[in-house]
Scaffold this motif. Structure first.
Motif, short mmCIF file in Angstrom:
data_model
loop_
_atom_site.label_atom_id
_atom_site.label_comp_id
_atom_site.label_asym_id
_atom_site.label_seq_id
_atom_site.Cartn_x
_atom_site.Cartn_y
_atom_site.Cartn_z
N HIS A 55 0.82 -1.21 0.00
CA HIS A 55 0.00 0.00 0.00
C HIS A 55 0.85 1.27 0.00
O HIS A 55 0.36 2.35 0.28
N GLY A 56 2.16 1.09 -0.28
CA GLY A 56 3.03 2.25 -0.45
C GLY A 56 3.74 2.74 0.80
O GLY A 56 4.33 3.82 0.78
N PHE A 57 3.68 1.97 1.88
CA PHE A 57 4.38 2.37 3.10
C PHE A 57 5.79 1.77 3.10
O PHE A 57 6.00 0.65 2.61
N GLU A 58 6.75 2.50 3.65
CA GLU A 58 8.15 2.11 3.56
C GLU A 58 8.50 0.91 4.41
O GLU A 58 9.26 0.04 3.98
N ASP A 59 8.01 0.85 5.64
CA ASP A 59 8.39 -0.27 6.50
C ASP A 59 7.21 -1.23 6.67
O ASP A 59 6.13 -1.02 6.15
N GLN A 60 7.43 -2.30 7.39
CA GLN A 60 6.43 -3.35 7.54
C GLN A 60 5.65 -3.23 8.85
O GLN A 60 5.43 -4.21 9.54
N ARG A 61 5.22 -2.01 9.20
CA ARG A 61 4.44 -1.81 10.42
C ARG A 61 3.07 -1.27 10.04
O ARG A 61 2.97 -0.28 9.31
N TRP A 62 2.04 -1.93 10.58
CA TRP A 62 0.70 -1.38 10.44
C TRP A 62 0.43 -0.49 11.64
O TRP A 62 0.64 -0.91 12.77
N THR A 63 0.00 0.71 11.39
CA THR A 63 -0.44 1.59 12.47
C THR A 63 -1.91 1.91 12.22
O THR A 63 -2.42 1.69 11.11
N LEU A 64 -2.58 2.40 13.24
CA LEU A 64 -3.99 2.74 13.06
C LEU A 64 -4.17 3.80 11.97
O LEU A 64 -5.10 3.74 11.18
N ALA A 65 -3.26 4.76 11.94
CA ALA A 65 -3.35 5.82 10.92
C ALA A 65 -3.20 5.24 9.52
O ALA A 65 -3.88 5.67 8.58
N ARG A 66 -2.31 4.26 9.37
CA ARG A 66 -2.12 3.65 8.05
C ARG A 66 -3.35 2.84 7.65
O ARG A 66 -3.78 2.87 6.50
N ILE A 67 -3.91 2.11 8.61
CA ILE A 67 -5.11 1.32 8.32
C ILE A 67 -6.27 2.27 7.99
O ILE A 67 -7.06 2.00 7.08
N GLN A 68 -6.33 3.38 8.69
CA GLN A 68 -7.34 4.40 8.42
C GLN A 68 -7.20 4.89 6.97
O GLN A 68 -8.19 5.06 6.26
N GLU A 69 -5.97 5.08 6.54
CA GLU A 69 -5.70 5.54 5.17
C GLU A 69 -6.13 4.48 4.15
O GLU A 69 -6.73 4.82 3.12
N VAL A 70 -5.86 3.21 4.44
CA VAL A 70 -6.26 2.13 3.53
C VAL A 70 -7.79 2.09 3.41
O VAL A 70 -8.33 1.96 2.32
N ILE A 71 -8.48 2.21 4.56
CA ILE A 71 -9.95 2.21 4.54
C ILE A 71 -10.46 3.39 3.73
O ILE A 71 -11.40 3.26 2.94
N SER A 72 -9.84 4.53 3.90
CA SER A 72 -10.24 5.73 3.18
C SER A 72 -10.10 5.54 1.67
O SER A 72 -11.01 5.87 0.91
N HIS A 73 -8.97 5.00 1.23
CA HIS A 73 -8.73 4.82 -0.21
C HIS A 73 -9.57 3.68 -0.78
O HIS A 73 -10.13 3.80 -1.86
N ARG A 74 -9.63 2.57 -0.07
CA ARG A 74 -10.29 1.37 -0.59
C ARG A 74 -11.82 1.47 -0.57
O ARG A 74 -12.48 1.05 -1.50
N PHE A 75 -12.38 2.03 0.54
CA PHE A 75 -13.83 2.03 0.70
C PHE A 75 -14.45 3.42 0.62
O PHE A 75 -15.65 3.57 0.81
N ARG A 76 -13.63 4.45 0.37
CA ARG A 76 -14.12 5.83 0.31
C ARG A 76 -14.93 6.18 1.56
O ARG A 76 -16.02 6.73 1.50
N LEU A 77 -14.36 5.81 2.71
CA LEU A 77 -15.04 6.00 3.98
C LEU A 77 -14.06 6.63 4.96
O LEU A 77 -12.93 6.17 5.10
#
Length: 179
Positions: free
Chosen positions: A93-115
């Motif tokens: 999903h374009g992130f440099e390291d292999q850590r999921w953070t809540l902000a990153r997951i929030q970004e994925v939800i925003s892009h994937r589900f337009r929510l």
């Protein structure tokens, strides 16, 4: 009532409360006074008054449960899709390291589900579906124990400020009077 797991009432508890409200509706129709209904059903008079107002406006249907207060805004199919996306890893999903953070997951939800969800909502969503925060099982190989010990010895005492300073100009009222 809120639970430690982050959810609200269980389905059984919601059904129980709905039965109480519907019993009250029967008593409203029979002309029973608010104080009597409150005492018999073991609820506050204020609640009975609120129910009576809703009953007058919408009948017994207005007293039925509307479901969980904060129902998830992602469907089960969308949550399954989100889990698939998270399984691909942050790099996909374009992130440099292999850590999921809540902000990153929030970004994925925003892009994937337009929510647009808040970070707290993302956390509740993940927790509701069995996800938890993860701590590393082992310390990093790159960790330098000597540098850590030196930092604790030299830097930490400077960073950790004393909680209370007593001395000239202190406003402490517990000091004995020095007259």
């Amino acid at each position: 009532m809120r639970y430690a797991q982050g959810g609200g009432l269980t389905a059984e508890r919601r059904a129980f409360r709905e039965r109480i409200r519907l019993e009250a509706a029967e008593r409203f129709a029979a002309g029973v006074k608010t104080a009597v209904i409150a005492k018999e059903l073991r609820v506050s008079e204020r609640s009975v008054e609120r129910w009576r107002r809703a009953w007058r406006e919408g009948g017994a249907q207005a007293l039925r449960s509307t479901g969980p207060a904060n129902a998830p805004r992602l469907s089960d199919a969308q949550v399954a899709l989100l889990e698939t996306e998270l399984g691909k890893g942050p790099a996909a999903h374009g992130f440099e390291d292999q850590r999921w953070t809540l902000a990153r997951i929030q970004e994925v939800i925003s892009h994937r589900f337009r929510l647009s969800l808040s970070v707290a909502t993302v956390w509740r969503l993940l927790k509701r579906h069995g996800w938890s925060w993860q701590a590393p099982a082992r310390r990093a190989l790159e960790r330098d124990e000597d540098a850590v010990a030196l930092w604790k010895q030299e830097v930490w005492p400077l960073v950790e400020a004393p909680r209370r300073r007593s001395g000239p100009g202190s406003s402490s009222k517990t000091r004995p009077d020095s007259r």
